[in-house]
Enzyme design. Structure first.
Site, PDB file in Angstrom:
ATOM      1  N   THR A  73       0.774  -1.195   0.077  1.00  0.00           N
ATOM      2  CA  THR A  73      -0.141   0.056   0.075  1.00  0.00           C
ATOM      3  C   THR A  73       0.824   1.293   0.149  1.00  0.00           C
ATOM      4  O   THR A  73       0.443   2.032  -0.754  1.00  0.00           O
ATOM      5  CB  THR A  73      -0.979   0.054   1.363  1.00  0.00           C
ATOM      6  OG1 THR A  73      -1.836  -1.177   1.125  1.00  0.00           O
ATOM      7  CG2 THR A  73      -1.814   1.248   1.179  1.00  0.00           C
ATOM      8  N   LEU A 157      -7.849   0.413   8.194  1.00  0.00           N
ATOM      9  CA  LEU A 157      -7.018  -0.270   9.452  1.00  0.00           C
ATOM     10  C   LEU A 157      -7.481   0.482  10.652  1.00  0.00           C
ATOM     11  O   LEU A 157      -7.597  -0.314  11.707  1.00  0.00           O
ATOM     12  CB  LEU A 157      -5.683  -0.353   9.221  1.00  0.00           C
ATOM     13  CG  LEU A 157      -5.186  -0.843   7.989  1.00  0.00           C
ATOM     14  CD1 LEU A 157      -3.476  -1.108   7.740  1.00  0.00           C
ATOM     15  CD2 LEU A 157      -5.522  -2.430   7.857  1.00  0.00           C
ATOM     16  N   ARG A 233       3.970   2.820  10.086  1.00  0.00           N
ATOM     17  CA  ARG A 233       5.313   2.919   9.242  1.00  0.00           C
ATOM     18  C   ARG A 233       6.381   3.241  10.154  1.00  0.00           C
ATOM     19  O   ARG A 233       6.223   4.087  11.378  1.00  0.00           O
ATOM     20  CB  ARG A 233       4.966   4.097   8.318  1.00  0.00           C
ATOM     21  CG  ARG A 233       4.206   3.656   7.018  1.00  0.00           C
ATOM     22  CD  ARG A 233       5.126   2.973   6.240  1.00  0.00           C
ATOM     23  NE  ARG A 233       4.609   2.705   4.922  1.00  0.00           N
ATOM     24  CZ  ARG A 233       3.617   1.474   4.717  1.00  0.00           C
ATOM     25  NH1 ARG A 233       3.615   0.555   5.539  1.00  0.00           N
ATOM     26  NH2 ARG A 233       3.147   1.194   3.628  1.00  0.00           N
ATOM     27  N   ASP A 257       6.185  -3.064  15.030  1.00  0.00           N
ATOM     28  CA  ASP A 257       6.386  -3.981  13.993  1.00  0.00           C
ATOM     29  C   ASP A 257       7.276  -3.329  12.719  1.00  0.00           C
ATOM     30  O   ASP A 257       7.623  -4.204  11.634  1.00  0.00           O
ATOM     31  CB  ASP A 257       4.940  -4.323  13.482  1.00  0.00           C
ATOM     32  CG  ASP A 257       5.291  -5.571  12.376  1.00  0.00           C
ATOM     33  OD1 ASP A 257       5.919  -6.712  12.712  1.00  0.00           O
ATOM     34  OD2 ASP A 257       4.704  -5.550  11.173  1.00  0.00           O
ATOM     35  N   GLU A 262      15.043  -1.024   7.920  1.00  0.00           N
ATOM     36  CA  GLU A 262      14.597  -2.451   7.877  1.00  0.00           C
ATOM     37  C   GLU A 262      15.425  -3.201   7.036  1.00  0.00           C
ATOM     38  O   GLU A 262      15.598  -3.021   5.955  1.00  0.00           O
ATOM     39  CB  GLU A 262      13.297  -2.509   7.608  1.00  0.00           C
ATOM     40  CG  GLU A 262      12.293  -1.919   8.584  1.00  0.00           C
ATOM     41  CD  GLU A 262      10.700  -2.034   8.215  1.00  0.00           C
ATOM     42  OE1 GLU A 262       9.987  -1.781   8.933  1.00  0.00           O
ATOM     43  OE2 GLU A 262      10.489  -2.501   7.024  1.00  0.00           O
ATOM     44  N   HIS A 284       8.195  -6.593  10.956  1.00  0.00           N
ATOM     45  CA  HIS A 284       7.447  -6.085   9.693  1.00  0.00           C
ATOM     46  C   HIS A 284       6.573  -7.176   9.205  1.00  0.00           C
ATOM     47  O   HIS A 284       6.502  -7.335   8.042  1.00  0.00           O
ATOM     48  CB  HIS A 284       8.342  -5.123   8.793  1.00  0.00           C
ATOM     49  CG  HIS A 284       7.416  -4.327   7.936  1.00  0.00           C
ATOM     50  ND1 HIS A 284       7.916  -3.226   7.501  1.00  0.00           N
ATOM     51  CD2 HIS A 284       6.140  -4.368   7.676  1.00  0.00           C
ATOM     52  CE1 HIS A 284       6.911  -2.623   6.878  1.00  0.00           C
ATOM     53  NE2 HIS A 284       5.841  -3.350   6.780  1.00  0.00           N
TER      54      HIS A 284
END
Length: 320
Positions: A73, A157, A233, A257, A262, A284
């Site tokens: 997304t 969400l 995010r 998360d 990352e 993640h």
């Protein structure tokens, strides 16, 4: 038509990408380093990307590129202005994670609110035998019913998280991000949300106005010592401020998360918190239930088919 998938390993091997119905050449790479992007997309008509960065420079070297199909997304890894200037359509995958991300969010909330990890580790260390009775009370346990859930981000969400919270008997408050005003009576002002929440969870995009919207100054507002949950995010929170906030008791726990880098480097501030019972870091994976990833893959192929047929869907709107 040449299609290049730059980071296929960001989808699990069990995920099926159904065959496209039009003639094409398919090239996929497990992953792609930034230095290799330009060479790999230079003669592509369609690029599929999840997290690899597409810069203006690499896009400029792909004159035939017509579509960037994002296998996610979020589009903060793509230079959208450069895509607009080159007439490249960008499509993303929408609303596929309506169950998996909220469920992971509440898994983290439950784990911290009831000290699940702390008690598991204590049992492993022999604390139960040492207690010599049927239970022990080394770590706090709090109910969710009657507590206040503060949500930043009112998209699908955020709304799904709110529905779960209400089902558990929680009071739910919504706020826009810091600096937004005039949102109406259904919204709680940002600073007030920080003061009222027992659990604060983030479900908004990362952009210039949301980056580091929670940092040392915001932690100082948090009178109820809330749990802080970020499955949105990396970069929404000033990550260097989390450890000091935990140490000072400004928050009672934190679970992330997502991280701004990352995977996080070994000297990232979060890596020093991993042994704390009030901190959880997951890699993640909130989005990554088997059902959600397959839905993502199906929609990704749908987006490509729709574009090639001349009826593009799920186009990312460029800012004018």
């Amino acid at each position: 038509m040449k299609i290049v998938f730059l980071d296929r390993d960001t989808l699990s091997t069990e995920t099926r990408l159904r065959p496209l119905t039009f003639a094409h050449e398919w090239v996929e790479y497990p992953c792609t380093r930034v230095d290799d992007v330009a060479a790999r997309i230079k003669d592509a008509d369609i690029v599929i990307v999840n997290k690899v960065k597409l810069s203006a420079q690499s896009l400029a070297g792909a004159p035939g590129l017509k579509l960037v199909a994002v296998a996610a997304t979020g589009t903060d890894n793509i230079d959208l202005e450069a895509c607009q200037q080159q007439g490249i359509t960008v499509s993303n995958v929408q609303n596929y994670a309506v169950h998996t991300v909220p469920e992971h969010t509440f898994a983290l909330i439950f784990a911290l609110r009831r000290s699940i990890c702390a008690y598991r580790d204590a049992v492993k260390a022999g604390r139960w035998q040492e207690a010599a009775q049927f239970c022990f009370f080394d770590h706090p346990i709090r109910d969710l019913a009657g507590s206040t859930l503060g949500i930043i981000g009112d998209g699908l969400l955020g709304q799904s998280v709110a529905a779960m919270g209400r089902a558990l008997g929680m009071r739910v408050l919504f706020s826009a991000h810091k600096g937004r005003v005039g949102q109406g009576r259904l919204y709680t002002p940002f600073e007030e949300l920080l003061q009222l929440s027992d659990i604060l969870t983030l479900h908004c995009p990362l952009n210039a106005s949301t980056r580091h919207m929670i940092g040392a100054a915001e932690f100082a507002y948090m009178r109820r010592k809330p749990l802080l949950i970020n499955t949105g995010r990396g970069g929404l929170v000033d990550e260097a401020a989390v450890g000091p906030a935990l140490q000072a008791g400004q928050i009672s726990g934190a679970a992330f998360d997502v991280v701004s880098a990352e995977p996080p480097p070994v000297d990232h501030p979060f890596m020093a918190l991993l042994n704390r019972p009030d901190f959880i870091l997951t890699p993640h994976v909130a989005w990554a239930s088997a059902e959600a990833v397959q839905a993502l893959a199906d929609q990704l192929i749908d987006n490509i088919e729709a574009f090639v047929s001349g009826q593009p869907v799920h186009q990312v709107m460029f800012k004018i």
